[in-house]
Design a protein around this motif. Structure first.
Motif, mmCIF file in Angstrom:
data_model
loop_
_atom_site.group_PDB
_atom_site.id
_atom_site.type_symbol
_atom_site.label_atom_id
_atom_site.label_comp_id
_atom_site.label_asym_id
_atom_site.label_seq_id
_atom_site.Cartn_x
_atom_site.Cartn_y
_atom_site.Cartn_z
ATOM 1 N N ARG A 56 0.828 -1.204 0.000
ATOM 2 C CA ARG A 56 0.000 0.000 0.000
ATOM 3 C C ARG A 56 0.857 1.246 0.000
ATOM 4 O O ARG A 56 0.589 2.227 -0.693
ATOM 5 C CB ARG A 56 -0.918 -0.009 1.222
ATOM 6 N N ILE A 57 1.949 1.239 0.790
ATOM 7 C CA ILE A 57 2.811 2.419 0.911
ATOM 8 C C ILE A 57 3.542 2.699 -0.386
ATOM 9 O O ILE A 57 3.615 3.825 -0.856
ATOM 10 C CB ILE A 57 3.804 2.239 2.066
ATOM 11 N N LEU A 58 4.069 1.661 -1.019
ATOM 12 C CA LEU A 58 4.764 1.865 -2.287
ATOM 13 C C LEU A 58 3.792 2.331 -3.363
ATOM 14 O O LEU A 58 4.149 3.124 -4.222
ATOM 15 C CB LEU A 58 5.451 0.558 -2.711
ATOM 16 N N THR A 59 2.542 1.835 -3.296
ATOM 17 C CA THR A 59 1.521 2.316 -4.226
ATOM 18 C C THR A 59 1.272 3.788 -4.019
ATOM 19 O O THR A 59 1.162 4.563 -4.959
ATOM 20 C CB THR A 59 0.206 1.535 -4.030
ATOM 21 N N LEU A 60 1.184 4.201 -2.763
ATOM 22 C CA LEU A 60 0.972 5.614 -2.445
ATOM 23 C C LEU A 60 2.074 6.474 -3.023
ATOM 24 O O LEU A 60 1.827 7.503 -3.630
ATOM 25 C CB LEU A 60 0.921 5.794 -0.924
ATOM 26 N N LEU A 61 3.328 6.040 -2.835
ATOM 27 C CA LEU A 61 4.450 6.851 -3.296
ATOM 28 C C LEU A 61 4.527 6.915 -4.816
ATOM 29 O O LEU A 61 5.175 7.795 -5.371
ATOM 30 C CB LEU A 61 5.764 6.290 -2.734
ATOM 31 N N GLU A 82 11.099 -0.655 8.635
ATOM 32 C CA GLU A 82 12.072 -0.922 9.707
ATOM 33 C C GLU A 82 13.193 0.114 9.708
ATOM 34 O O GLU A 82 14.382 -0.216 9.874
ATOM 35 C CB GLU A 82 12.635 -2.337 9.590
ATOM 36 N N ILE A 83 12.805 1.373 9.529
ATOM 37 C CA ILE A 83 13.767 2.479 9.553
ATOM 38 C C ILE A 83 14.002 2.879 11.007
ATOM 39 O O ILE A 83 13.056 3.159 11.748
ATOM 40 C CB ILE A 83 13.245 3.675 8.739
ATOM 41 N N GLU A 84 15.273 2.912 11.408
ATOM 42 C CA GLU A 84 15.604 3.121 12.825
ATOM 43 C C GLU A 84 16.151 4.506 13.127
ATOM 44 O O GLU A 84 16.148 4.925 14.285
ATOM 45 C CB GLU A 84 16.609 2.056 13.274
ATOM 46 N N ASP A 85 16.664 5.221 12.127
ATOM 47 C CA ASP A 85 17.226 6.537 12.414
ATOM 48 C C ASP A 85 17.007 7.479 11.237
ATOM 49 O O ASP A 85 16.571 7.069 10.153
ATOM 50 C CB ASP A 85 18.721 6.439 12.743
ATOM 51 N N ASP A 86 17.318 8.759 11.465
ATOM 52 C CA ASP A 86 17.084 9.787 10.452
ATOM 53 C C ASP A 86 17.907 9.564 9.194
ATOM 54 O O ASP A 86 17.455 9.871 8.083
ATOM 55 C CB ASP A 86 17.385 11.172 11.032
ATOM 56 N N GLN A 87 19.123 9.039 9.355
ATOM 57 C CA GLN A 87 19.979 8.832 8.187
ATOM 58 C C GLN A 87 19.355 7.805 7.233
ATOM 59 O O GLN A 87 19.327 8.013 6.016
ATOM 60 C CB GLN A 87 21.372 8.363 8.614
ATOM 61 N N GLN A 88 18.864 6.708 7.792
ATOM 62 C CA GLN A 88 18.193 5.705 6.962
ATOM 63 C C GLN A 88 16.959 6.302 6.274
ATOM 64 O O GLN A 88 16.681 6.008 5.110
ATOM 65 C CB GLN A 88 17.758 4.512 7.824
ATOM 66 N N PHE A 89 16.251 7.143 7.015
ATOM 67 C CA PHE A 89 15.038 7.751 6.468
ATOM 68 C C PHE A 89 15.381 8.673 5.305
ATOM 69 O O PHE A 89 14.717 8.648 4.261
ATOM 70 C CB PHE A 89 14.312 8.520 7.572
ATOM 71 N N GLN A 90 16.429 9.472 5.460
ATOM 72 C CA GLN A 90 16.841 10.372 4.382
ATOM 73 C C GLN A 90 17.299 9.591 3.157
ATOM 74 O O GLN A 90 17.024 9.984 2.017
ATOM 75 C CB GLN A 90 17.946 11.313 4.869
ATOM 76 N N GLN A 131 13.580 7.285 -3.348
ATOM 77 C CA GLN A 131 12.242 7.434 -3.909
ATOM 78 C C GLN A 131 12.089 8.727 -4.710
ATOM 79 O O GLN A 131 11.010 8.996 -5.249
ATOM 80 C CB GLN A 131 11.201 7.404 -2.780
ATOM 81 N N GLY A 132 13.142 9.528 -4.787
ATOM 82 C CA GLY A 132 13.070 10.790 -5.511
ATOM 83 C C GLY A 132 12.289 11.856 -4.773
ATOM 84 O O GLY A 132 11.754 12.782 -5.391
ATOM 85 N N ILE A 133 12.198 11.737 -3.451
ATOM 86 C CA ILE A 133 11.485 12.707 -2.623
ATOM 87 C C ILE A 133 12.498 13.679 -2.046
ATOM 88 O O ILE A 133 13.473 13.272 -1.412
ATOM 89 C CB ILE A 133 10.714 11.997 -1.492
ATOM 90 N N GLN A 134 12.287 14.965 -2.248
ATOM 91 C CA GLN A 134 13.303 15.962 -1.943
ATOM 92 C C GLN A 134 13.578 16.099 -0.452
ATOM 93 O O GLN A 134 14.707 16.334 -0.040
ATOM 94 C CB GLN A 134 12.882 17.326 -2.504
ATOM 95 N N SER A 135 12.544 15.988 0.369
ATOM 96 C CA SER A 135 12.708 16.240 1.799
ATOM 97 C C SER A 135 11.520 15.669 2.545
ATOM 98 O O SER A 135 10.534 15.226 1.941
ATOM 99 C CB SER A 135 12.793 17.748 2.066
ATOM 100 N N GLU A 136 11.595 15.716 3.878
ATOM 101 C CA GLU A 136 10.454 15.252 4.669
ATOM 102 C C GLU A 136 9.254 16.173 4.454
ATOM 103 O O GLU A 136 8.104 15.727 4.498
ATOM 104 C CB GLU A 136 10.814 15.200 6.152
#
Length: 290
Positions: A3-8, A92-100, A106-111
């Motif tokens: 569902r999440i990948l579909t959203l993105l 299963e993202i544990e920290d900000d670095q993994q999230f960035q 995903q080609g997303i510029q920022s949070e």
């Protein structure tokens, strides 16, 4: 996760650009000095307007529309943060670095960009429904509509003509002859509008949905698509040979594609229904002006 990948992957009309800190320089101030001449704030801003002005204005208008609709629907930061937390947990993202790193992949510029995407998603979800979530009853209903339908159609340019032809066809006039005389589809009009048998995924989503939900021997209400207005007569239907369990995921994909189409249409309607008065004569936003 699906569902999440579909959203993105949902195509969004809004793309939020990253912005730096506000520059307090006046229009005549120099922002760059060179040995061959200086560049003023006015020159710099004008160049940006010439190159990107219309795109940025469209994005800003769309952002305002979504923010306004979100407020109207009661969608706040809490709901958006919940979506982001769910995303992090599923990946299963544990920290900000993994999230960035994930955002970059995903080609997303920022949070902030991600938050705008989730806002758009939540607005459309409130208006249309959840993407990818269907009950077994909904899937079984789709299964009962069969594997293929046989249909013919008449395509015209305006709703008035479509309604007139629908009345004439339902009143007993020969559908095929009406198609030959009035249809704007060069590929089928000479054959009385005949399209033969087709499965899901062949026709544009609103046409497909109308055809499968129309009973054999009946004629649909006018169906708007990017091509014009269709009236559709269903002449036959083939049932599935495979069991429900064997085709359940394919049916889910069918319903999901229709939902995404309806979301896209709803998003366009949100923007088109907003009155926009462009005061800078350099720009025109025909999509948003009434």
């Amino acid at each position: 996760m699906k569902r999440i990948l579909t959203l993105l992957s949902i195509p969004l009309l809004i793309i939020v650009t990253a912005c730096g800190e506000t520059n307090n320089a006046q229009s005549g101030d120099i922002v760059v000095e060179t040995s061959v001449g200086n560049i003023t704030e006015e020159e710099f801003v004008q160049q940006l307007k010439d190159l990107y002005g219309e795109t940025v204005l469209n994005e800003l208008v769309q952002k305002k529309v979504l923010l306004s609709k979100g407020e109207e629907l009661g969608i706040g930061e809490e709901e958006i943060q919940s979506e982001i937390d769910t995303l992090k947990e599923s990946l299963e993202i544990e920290d900000d670095q993994q999230f960035q790193q994930f955002l970059q992949m995903q080609g997303i510029q920022s949070e902030a960009d991600l938050r705008e995407r989730f806002l758009s998603h939540l607005v459309l979800q409130n208006l249309v429904g959840h993407v990818g979530e269907f009950t077994e009853d909904e899937l079984r209903e789709e299964y009962e509509l069969g594997l293929e339908v046989e249909a013919r159609h008449i395509l015209v340019n305006d709703i008035e003509t479509a309604e007139e032809l629908l009345e004439r066809a339902r009143g007993g006039e020969d559908f095929g002859e009406l198609a030959k005389e009035y249809s704007q589809d060069p590929g089928s009009k000479d054959d009385g509008g005949n399209l033969g048998f087709f499965q899901r995924g062949i026709m544009t989503p609103p046409f497909e949905e109308a055809a499968f939900y129309t009973e054999v021997g009946s004629i649909s209400e006018p169906v708007p698509t990017n091509f014009g207005y269709h009236i559709i007569e269903v002449t036959d239907r083939k049932e599935f040979e495979d069991s429900f369990e064997e085709v359940m995921e394919k049916l889910r994909d069918t319903l999901n594609n229709r939902k995404l189409y309806h979301m896209s249409q709803m998003q366009e309607e949100l923007f088109e229904n907003v009155e926009v008065n462009v005061l800078d004569e350099q720009f025109k936003l025909p999509k948003f002006t009434n």
